[in-house]
Scaffold this active site. Structure first.
Site: not given
Length: 347
Positions: A154-156, A258
């Site tokens: 998953i994203d930062k 997103r």
């Protein structure tokens, strides 16, 4: 280390080429697993077959199965969901929120702000470095071995659940579940506005934005651009100018939630990369502006949390389901909007 990383990580993520071969002009028809095992040292035919099953072997840009017959001048690529590591990963004593662990796997609740894989300017302080420390006394776990470790990512600045494989078979088995879309994943997001309809499905290819390589863009489903992506959403609670939504992924493209939510006009709150770090709904008063700025300060990252994760245990066959509570920063943000809504919207 096995030369071929046959981790069957979800090919929906951005892919990186690890190996590239071009068949000779005089190449006779030959199964691709036999073709590759003859050219890659320390890689077994079984491991190559697993990579093909996971969609990690491409011929002329398209995934093929292990029984594909190589033809003259075929271009063959082996791709993974992360760049090749050109350096040794160092164990670092970084606290981890371990939700579950056994001899085969572990599930970790990643905090927002932590990068998953080293690279691109983040060579330490990552989840992988933390895992190296946590498993430093496990003689069978080599953090530099790509057959082990994180099965997805998953994203930062997204918080939530990730599963980590401790054995090659576990990574193969779990990765195939992601590839076959049999895992169960649910995200919570605070978005600008109130989606209409309140629940629905977003279908649109996702690929790199040609005008901004740091963004993903949404293209028509029948387009040659991007990759097929499907997000199901349901509005959980509305606060007038923002809404708390539940998102269930049918695919797992880079920045999928997103990009898809922005595409339908509802960017994630505080998502600077996709336009959510500005006032998109509401009043033009100083009081409201101050309220929004306080919200940005309380949760200065995209309001997205990977809340649930479900899969079948690769050894026991048991259904495993986990839930991570909403983190403090995002919970504070939701409570701020709930109080605002009670006073300014519902009265």
């Amino acid at each position: 280390m096995n030369e071929l990383d046959a981790s069957v990580e979800e090919p929906a993520e951005e892919l990186y080429e690890h190996f590239h071969f071009v068949a000779d002009k005089g190449q006779q028809l030959l199964r691709i697993d036999k073709f590759l095992v003859a050219r890659m040292e320390r890689s077994s035919r079984n491991r190559i077959q697993q990579a093909a099953d996971a969609g990690c072997i491409l011929v002329n840009g398209k995934p093929v199965k292990s029984n594909y017959r190589v033809k003259p001048l075929d271009e063959i690529s082996i791709v993974m969901d992360r760049p090749r590591y050109d350096f040794e990963i160092i164990a670092q004593d970084i606290p981890l929120d371990i939700v579950y662990e056994d001899d085969t796997l572990l599930v970790v609740n990643k905090p927002a702000g932590m990068v998953v894989h080293p690279g691109h300017g983040n060579y330490d302080g990552t989840l992988v470095n933390a895992l190296a420390w946590h498993l430093r006394n496990n003689p069978n776990y080599d953090v530099n071995d790509p057959r082990l470790g994180l099965v997805h990512r998953i994203d930062k600045d997204t918080s939530g659940l990730l599963v980590v494989a401790k054995t090659p078979d576990a990574k193969t088995h779990l990765g195939k579940q992601f590839f076959d879309k049999t895992t169960r994943r649910e995200y919570l997001a605070l978005v600008w506005g109130k989606p209409q309809p309140e629940q629905g499905t977003i279908v649109g290819n996702i690929g790199r934005n040609p005008s901004d390589r740091l963004q993903m863009a949404v293209f028509p489903p029948d387009s040659d651009e991007g990759k097929h992506a499907v997000t199901h959403y349901n509005t959980v609670e509305s606060f007038g100018y923002t809404s708390l939504v539940k998102c269930v992924l049918e695919t797992g493209r880079t920045h999928q939630i997103r990009a898809h939510m922005r595409h339908i006009g509802h960017p994630l709150f505080a998502d600077e990369r996709y336009g959510g770090m500005q006032i998109l709904r509401g009043e033009r008063t100083a009081k409201y502006t101050q309220f929004i700025n306080n919200c940005f300060k309380s949760c200065p990252r995209q309001a997205l949390h990977a809340r649930t994760l479900g899969f079948t245990h690769p050894v026991t066959g048991k259904a495993m389901d986990f839930e991570a509570p909403i983190p403090e920063d995002m919970m504070e943000l939701i409570e701020r909007w709930r109080r605002f809504s009670d006073v300014n919207v519902k009265s």
